[in-house]
Design an enzyme around this catalytic site. Structure first.
Site, PDB file in Angstrom:
ATOM      1  N   MET A   1       0.936  -1.393  -0.524  1.00  0.00           N
ATOM      2  CA  MET A   1       0.184  -0.095  -0.226  1.00  0.00           C
ATOM      3  C   MET A   1       1.309   0.997  -0.171  1.00  0.00           C
ATOM      4  O   MET A   1       1.907   1.283   0.725  1.00  0.00           O
ATOM      5  CB  MET A   1      -0.572   0.292   1.451  1.00  0.00           C
ATOM      6  CG  MET A   1      -1.846  -0.390   1.580  1.00  0.00           C
ATOM      7  SD  MET A   1      -3.009  -0.380  -0.469  1.00  0.00           S
ATOM      8  CE  MET A   1      -4.885  -1.380  -0.095  1.00  0.00           C
ATOM      9  N   CYS A   2       0.479   2.236  -1.248  1.00  0.00           N
ATOM     10  CA  CYS A   2       1.650   2.800  -0.971  1.00  0.00           C
ATOM     11  C   CYS A   2       0.774   4.722   0.329  1.00  0.00           C
ATOM     12  O   CYS A   2      -0.412   4.037   0.673  1.00  0.00           O
ATOM     13  CB  CYS A   2       1.038   3.631  -2.323  1.00  0.00           C
ATOM     14  SG  CYS A   2       1.694   2.621  -3.830  1.00  0.00           S
ATOM     15  N   ARG A   3       1.416   5.488   0.038  1.00  0.00           N
ATOM     16  CA  ARG A   3       0.561   6.865   1.187  1.00  0.00           C
ATOM     17  C   ARG A   3       0.907   7.762   0.706  1.00  0.00           C
ATOM     18  O   ARG A   3       1.966   7.866  -0.806  1.00  0.00           O
ATOM     19  CB  ARG A   3       1.410   6.199   2.204  1.00  0.00           C
ATOM     20  CG  ARG A   3       1.245   5.551   3.199  1.00  0.00           C
ATOM     21  CD  ARG A   3      -0.285   5.267   3.909  1.00  0.00           C
ATOM     22  NE  ARG A   3      -0.246   4.716   4.643  1.00  0.00           N
ATOM     23  CZ  ARG A   3      -0.493   3.539   3.796  1.00  0.00           C
ATOM     24  NH1 ARG A   3      -1.450   3.007   2.542  1.00  0.00           N
ATOM     25  NH2 ARG A   3      -1.033   1.939   5.511  1.00  0.00           N
TER      26      ARG A   3
ATOM     27  N   ILE B   1       4.675   7.748  -1.366  1.00  0.00           N
ATOM     28  CA  ILE B   1       5.435   6.955  -0.760  1.00  0.00           C
ATOM     29  C   ILE B   1       5.041   5.682  -1.868  1.00  0.00           C
ATOM     30  O   ILE B   1       3.993   4.937  -1.519  1.00  0.00           O
ATOM     31  CB  ILE B   1       6.111   6.812   0.134  1.00  0.00           C
ATOM     32  CG1 ILE B   1       5.118   7.077   1.103  1.00  0.00           C
ATOM     33  CG2 ILE B   1       6.943   8.582   0.788  1.00  0.00           C
ATOM     34  CD1 ILE B   1       5.390   6.595   3.023  1.00  0.00           C
TER      35      ILE B   1
ATOM     36  N   ASN C   1      -3.294   5.055  -4.763  1.00  0.00           N
ATOM     37  CA  ASN C   1      -2.613   4.594  -3.776  1.00  0.00           C
ATOM     38  C   ASN C   1      -3.936   3.273  -4.492  1.00  0.00           C
ATOM     39  O   ASN C   1      -5.247   3.191  -4.151  1.00  0.00           O
ATOM     40  CB  ASN C   1      -3.035   4.653  -2.007  1.00  0.00           C
ATOM     41  CG  ASN C   1      -3.484   4.118  -1.181  1.00  0.00           C
ATOM     42  OD1 ASN C   1      -2.670   2.800  -1.311  1.00  0.00           O
ATOM     43  ND2 ASN C   1      -3.542   4.497  -0.011  1.00  0.00           N
TER      44      ASN C   1
END
Lengths: 255, 255, 255, 255
Positions: free
Chosen positions: C1-3, C86, C112
């Site tokens: 999982m991106c942020r 990120i 995301n």
């Protein structure tokens, strides 16, 4: 905390020990993605001995889990002696020059641990590197400094004594600098023939270090990567093994 | 030979001076592709002052011509004072830590030239860095060493004297080391207010350095990047300019 | 999982929202080092609008926690509208071309989530990108594909409809491809004036997304980064905010 | 213009052919620094076959001259068949995914040349890649596209026919797209057993390509790297060589 693996024995492909095992070094960097353990994503490196006296080295700043070159090399390279390291920075920025293993001639070294308060003590500790070896200083890490100091204390002739002398000098510099923080040292050194693994800490809290005989040789690792019969390298000891010989474990103390 | 550009004056977008000119710094790295001149492909960097007292810095190891981040930043950032550098390695591997400009607090420094025989003299020259500044030593280049030595000689109070003192000490170390190779120094230093450009060499063969007043301010560059009225910074001199003031050129000598 | 984090309002330095908060985006990548949460170490990026109509972009493959350029830029750049990301790779190798945010003209996009089974469906989904926009395809990620598909459906005129249309086409391609895996979508899009944040998933398991008004403007984030009064962006909704206007939240559905 | 070298024969260390010769591939990238020739600084790569059927690959974005990993690998790896490439970008950003050699299963490919107007024709040319091979598309270069198109036309069974068919389709796409720019193609392909080197251009202006028998085997290179008896690969021909067999040169034509 960094993680390391080293092997000596009959030539094996690196991926057999570094990638395929259920808890391999590469998956130890991956593991963090599933929040099971810490991350070691500040670069990685491998060193190996095959046909030439000097080791080959590959080092990069990407995390091991995303380094396609690392995976391809491990799949192709077969070696009788190799070392691998994934870094979790304590001091020294993320840079190839700070990635382990470090080399000097036919020697190879990698380290897991720390010199307490190194940021403040670096000047003095760098000063312990012999003039003739200073040109080999590429980065800013405490690990590389310890290696080069030891190189100046006789790694060719008596490596255990050389490492002992280096750590004693670093300890003295730490005392002189007034730090109460510990010096912790799990490390692997080889000259291309004999592999040595050290486990020691000034406060007794040594980084983890295990070893195991497999069919083809002997493996040393920061943590067991399969369900085999791993044994701890005892605190305050050095493990020595040459290809085809039995593992010896001896007391290792630093004053 | 590295190449550099610096500017002080009314705020301008960096691309106006670094990318759009016909022979811009980025095209100076590109130029080599057409075999018209040397390559400066060992990394690049920019530093700039805008609203905060400390400079912003971007440094990377890709050649400027292929660094999309560099281009985007130059297109977006408007600054009253900035410095840019493309590197052609003389000593110190291609690494972010060896890319110019170097910074310390509000100071910024970049260099084109060399310390002759630095590979052998590095130990002694590193030794000239003040203990309090040694923690700022990130790389292994001669340029960063000169900067940090000067920082310990009073860059805050009398920068010309500090740079002179640093170069005198380096020269002395070179003499002590028995080298007959030259010390060459074209450099830019700023504290965020005043820009200084130095041109000097122990053998008189100074790296090229030019300056020019443009509508909005003053530019210094290793080589003219447009057809404007560039003047050489004379050998053995230092150019000083603060925003809104006239350029002063004074003699600069190192014993 | 991106942020991800995005902001619109009075100009603020990026570090105020991305670095200084107790659970900042950069510390969210760092957090993993302490095993508190997943790692987002497969690169990072920022995009921002200041004086020019097109956004500035910085993207790199190092983890945010070790990217000195990212930190310096956040400390220097003040923007009225910005976005930061990120990455934790789901598909598409660790490469600058796969780092968010993506841009096209004055548009900026970050995502995301995931397109289920994208490895097998990529051909067909790439085929949904309009011919005129295909030259902008730099990488191999599902996120960039969704953005470019939407760009071809009218992002300039009716962005919500364009995103809806893109997701419907992707959903259809997924159904045609026989996958039962979900399409999950938390995303931020802006044209440099209006910021929109989407939260939707085909299986209702939307990636987290929060928003909050602060003194100077409005912030959207994958997870709260301070103890302020964050509200969830409801599942199946799109948040719209322009500088100086109130936040609107409307239903967002994909057939 | 990129530069390439390939070898088949008795196993040799890569450095013998890539680094030690007076005008080695690495020095061909270096040469530019002395303004003697063009720069090939947009990344580099090597592929080799040793004990496993699939090739090992190392690719990086640094110029060859500054890539310490490349040098170490060439010094350590001994192979019976290998290929090396230094890139000068024509289309596709500087990225690992655009570095040669490209691989698919046991196949390896590298290219020097260009598809004229590729920026505009990319969509259609990408469309020529077989669905089953599209997942292997990592980058955006014309070279990788040609390779994957050929892979879908029978590289396993009749590689010359497969490459011919791929180039004919690309030529057709270029004609359909209305470009008058040329298709130029010097390339090396191997399946791990047989090495083939192609030299052809739609306008007759073929990239240079030479070959030479040495004591241990056969070498192909963009330009002679020593003073040996190099012969040109004739325009419009394909050179074929398997270990231990004589070199065959046959006509190669694309309609």
């Amino acid at each position: 905390m960094c993680r390391l693996v080293a092997y000596t024995g009959a030539p094996v492909f690196l991926d057999e020990l570094l990638i395929r095992p259920p808890a391999s070094l590469v998956s130890q960097s991956l593991a963090a993605r599933e929040a099971k353990t810490v991350v070691n994503g500040d670069g990685c490196g491998i060193g190996w001995y095959h046909e030439r006296p000097q080791p080959g080295v590959y080092r990069g700043t990407l995390p091991a889990w995303s380094d396609a070159n690392l995976v391809s090399l491990c799949t192709q390279i077969r070696a009788r002696l190799f070392a691998a390291h994934i870094r979790s920075e304590t001091f020294g920025e993320v840079a190839t020059a700070n990635c382990h293993p470090f080399t000097a001639g036919r020697h190879l070294f990698m380290h897991n641990g720390q010199v307490g308060d190194y940021a403040h003590l670096r000047r003095g500790i760098d000063g312990l590197i012999d003039d003739s070896l200073y040109p080999l200083r590429r980065g800013t890490s405490d690990s590389e400094a310890i290696f080069l100091i030891a190189m100046g204390r006789g790694m060719d002739h008596d490596p255990v004594q050389a490492v002992t002398s280096a750590l004693e000098s670093v300890s003295q510099a730490m005392r002189d600098g007034g730090t109460t923080k510990p010096l912790r040292f799990a490390a692997v050194h080889t000259d291309g023939e004999t592999l040595r693994a050290y486990r020691w800490a000034s406060d007794g809290l040594c980084p983890s270090l295990y070893w195991r005989n497999i069919e083809t040789g002997t493996v040393v690792a920061s943590e067991p990567f399969d369900t085999g019969a791993w044994e701890e390298v005892p605190r305050g000891s050095v493990l020595t093994v040459s290809a085809g010989e039995a593992v010896r474990i001896e007391r290792f103390a630093v004053d």
